[in-house]
Motif scaffolding. Structure first.
Motif, PDB file in Angstrom:
ATOM      1  N   MET A   1       0.615  -1.105  -0.094  1.00 15.52           N
ATOM      2  CA  MET A   1       0.128   0.046  -0.082  1.00 15.52           C
ATOM      3  C   MET A   1       0.939   1.169   0.010  1.00 15.52           C
ATOM      4  N   SER A   2       0.745   2.107  -0.944  1.00 12.42           N
ATOM      5  CA  SER A   2       1.424   3.460  -1.012  1.00 12.42           C
ATOM      6  C   SER A   2       0.435   4.407  -0.554  1.00 12.42           C
ATOM      7  N   LEU A   3       0.667   5.030   0.443  1.00  9.58           N
ATOM      8  CA  LEU A   3      -0.091   5.937   1.195  1.00  9.58           C
ATOM      9  C   LEU A   3      -0.272   7.080  -0.161  1.00  9.58           C
ATOM     10  N   ASP A   4       0.578   7.456  -0.866  1.00 13.47           N
ATOM     11  CA  ASP A   4       0.042   8.185  -2.066  1.00 13.47           C
ATOM     12  C   ASP A   4      -0.888   7.720  -3.081  1.00 13.47           C
ATOM     13  N   ALA A   5      -0.978   6.472  -3.275  1.00 13.71           N
ATOM     14  CA  ALA A   5      -2.109   6.073  -4.191  1.00 13.71           C
ATOM     15  C   ALA A   5      -3.228   5.974  -3.324  1.00 13.71           C
ATOM     16  N   VAL A   6      -3.482   5.555  -2.146  1.00  8.59           N
ATOM     17  CA  VAL A   6      -4.319   5.723  -1.278  1.00  8.59           C
ATOM     18  C   VAL A   6      -5.048   7.047  -1.402  1.00  8.59           C
ATOM     19  N   SER A  11     -12.370   6.830  -4.815  1.00 10.34           N
ATOM     20  CA  SER A  11     -13.503   6.215  -4.018  1.00 10.34           C
ATOM     21  C   SER A  11     -13.009   6.139  -2.508  1.00 10.34           C
ATOM     22  N   PHE A  12     -11.849   6.180  -2.200  1.00  8.50           N
ATOM     23  CA  PHE A  12     -11.431   6.647  -0.607  1.00  8.50           C
ATOM     24  C   PHE A  12     -11.536   7.744  -0.470  1.00  8.50           C
ATOM     25  N   ASN A  13     -11.281   8.741  -1.143  1.00 10.08           N
ATOM     26  CA  ASN A  13     -11.232  10.281  -0.877  1.00 10.08           C
ATOM     27  C   ASN A  13     -12.781  10.621  -0.634  1.00 10.08           C
ATOM     28  N   GLU A  14     -13.575  10.179  -1.363  1.00 16.23           N
ATOM     29  CA  GLU A  14     -14.951  10.669  -1.286  1.00 16.23           C
ATOM     30  C   GLU A  14     -15.557  10.182  -0.109  1.00 16.23           C
ATOM     31  N   ARG A  15     -14.957   9.299   0.873  1.00 21.29           N
ATOM     32  CA  ARG A  15     -15.564   8.540   1.853  1.00 21.29           C
ATOM     33  C   ARG A  15     -14.775   8.893   3.248  1.00 21.29           C
ATOM     34  N   TYR A  16     -13.440   9.022   2.887  1.00 24.05           N
ATOM     35  CA  TYR A  16     -12.609   9.437   4.274  1.00 24.05           C
ATOM     36  C   TYR A  16     -11.609  10.413   4.018  1.00 24.05           C
ATOM     37  N   THR A  17     -11.342  10.913   5.149  1.00 23.69           N
ATOM     38  CA  THR A  17     -10.075  11.907   5.417  1.00 23.69           C
ATOM     39  C   THR A  17      -9.122  11.137   6.238  1.00 23.69           C
ATOM     40  N   LEU A  18      -7.783  11.118   5.775  1.00 23.98           N
ATOM     41  CA  LEU A  18      -6.710  10.732   6.733  1.00 23.98           C
ATOM     42  C   LEU A  18      -6.015  12.170   7.452  1.00 23.98           C
ATOM     43  N   GLU A  19      -5.857  12.031   8.636  1.00 23.43           N
ATOM     44  CA  GLU A  19      -5.628  12.879   9.440  1.00 23.43           C
ATOM     45  C   GLU A  19      -4.240  12.828  10.099  1.00 23.43           C
ATOM     46  N   GLU A  20      -3.890  11.875  10.663  1.00 27.07           N
ATOM     47  CA  GLU A  20      -2.374  11.530  11.182  1.00 27.07           C
ATOM     48  C   GLU A  20      -2.321   9.839  11.578  1.00 27.07           C
ATOM     49  N   ARG A  21      -0.957   9.485  11.482  1.00 26.69           N
ATOM     50  CA  ARG A  21      -0.653   8.099  11.877  1.00 26.69           C
ATOM     51  C   ARG A  21      -0.703   8.128  13.004  1.00 26.69           C
ATOM     52  N   VAL A  30      -2.108   2.401  11.516  1.00 21.26           N
ATOM     53  CA  VAL A  30      -3.713   2.773  11.825  1.00 21.26           C
ATOM     54  C   VAL A  30      -3.451   4.503  11.897  1.00 21.26           C
ATOM     55  N   TRP A  31      -4.355   4.771  11.076  1.00 19.26           N
ATOM     56  CA  TRP A  31      -4.374   6.193  11.125  1.00 19.26           C
ATOM     57  C   TRP A  31      -5.664   6.765  11.509  1.00 19.26           C
ATOM     58  N   ARG A  32      -5.666   8.168  12.199  1.00 24.43           N
ATOM     59  CA  ARG A  32      -6.724   8.828  12.682  1.00 24.43           C
ATOM     60  C   ARG A  32      -7.512   9.696  11.361  1.00 24.43           C
ATOM     61  N   GLY A  33      -8.765   9.228  11.388  1.00 19.45           N
ATOM     62  CA  GLY A  33      -9.575  10.018  10.092  1.00 19.45           C
ATOM     63  C   GLY A  33     -10.862  10.241  10.205  1.00 19.45           C
ATOM     64  N   GLN A  34     -11.494  10.932   9.383  1.00 20.08           N
ATOM     65  CA  GLN A  34     -13.008  11.119   9.406  1.00 20.08           C
ATOM     66  C   GLN A  34     -13.786  10.443   8.255  1.00 20.08           C
ATOM     67  N   GLY A  39     -19.480  12.562   9.158  1.00 20.57           N
ATOM     68  CA  GLY A  39     -18.995  13.314  10.093  1.00 20.57           C
ATOM     69  C   GLY A  39     -18.186  12.858  11.549  1.00 20.57           C
ATOM     70  N   ARG A  40     -18.010  11.574  11.407  1.00 18.47           N
ATOM     71  CA  ARG A  40     -17.522  11.006  12.669  1.00 18.47           C
ATOM     72  C   ARG A  40     -15.876  10.553  12.332  1.00 18.47           C
ATOM     73  N   PRO A  41     -15.283  10.685  13.817  1.00 17.36           N
ATOM     74  CA  PRO A  41     -13.917  10.228  13.790  1.00 17.36           C
ATOM     75  C   PRO A  41     -13.779   8.580  13.607  1.00 17.36           C
ATOM     76  N   VAL A  42     -12.727   8.004  12.858  1.00 14.74           N
ATOM     77  CA  VAL A  42     -12.510   6.805  12.622  1.00 14.74           C
ATOM     78  C   VAL A  42     -10.782   6.357  12.747  1.00 14.74           C
ATOM     79  N   ALA A  43     -10.911   5.176  12.973  1.00 16.03           N
ATOM     80  CA  ALA A  43      -9.408   4.600  12.873  1.00 16.03           C
ATOM     81  C   ALA A  43      -9.321   3.894  11.763  1.00 16.03           C
ATOM     82  N   ILE A  44      -8.485   4.062  10.873  1.00 17.26           N
ATOM     83  CA  ILE A  44      -8.475   3.512   9.560  1.00 17.26           C
ATOM     84  C   ILE A  44      -7.143   2.612   9.703  1.00 17.26           C
ATOM     85  N   LYS A  45      -7.163   1.139   9.251  1.00 13.95           N
ATOM     86  CA  LYS A  45      -5.860   0.370   9.373  1.00 13.95           C
ATOM     87  C   LYS A  45      -5.852  -0.205   7.984  1.00 13.95           C
ATOM     88  N   PHE A  46      -4.523   0.132   7.563  1.00 18.04           N
ATOM     89  CA  PHE A  46      -3.864  -0.154   6.344  1.00 18.04           C
ATOM     90  C   PHE A  46      -2.874  -1.361   6.443  1.00 18.04           C
TER      91      PHE A  46
END
Length: 87
Positions: A1-6, A11-21, A30-34, A39-46
């Motif tokens: 997984m390339s973070l730039d590719a993600v 399709s990812f960007n319309e659903r989630y925003t990455l904030e910080e690892r 695992v990243w903090r995201g929205q 409009g809720r905070p989520v943890a996203i595991k890659f």
């Protein structure tokens, strides 16, 4: 997984925003995201870039998501979504 590719996956960007690892381990990070729609905070595991091309580890990663999604407990993080981003 390339973070730039993600980050460039529409399709990812319309659903989630990455904030910080938040952290990383042998199988991934695992990243903090929205979650944009709700409009809720989520943890996203890659999955780790080193493992993503291995069928066994992709299936283990998916199996973990399915298993945890079946659990409902105050001490277990809920799984709301699973999929492939950035190829």
């Amino acid at each position: 997984m390339s973070l730039d590719a993600v980050r460039s996956d529409p399709s990812f960007n319309e659903r989630y925003t990455l904030e910080e690892r938040l952290g990383a381990g042998n199988m991934g990070a695992v990243w903090r995201g929205q979650q944009r729609a709700l409009g809720r905070p989520v943890a996203i595991k890659f999955m780790s870039r080193d493992l993503v091309d291995t069928d066994e580890f992709r299936e283990r990663f998916a199996a973990e998501a399915r298993a945890v999604a079946r659990l409902i407990h105050t001490h277990v993080t809920a799984v709301f979504d699973s999929g492939v981003a950035g190829g």
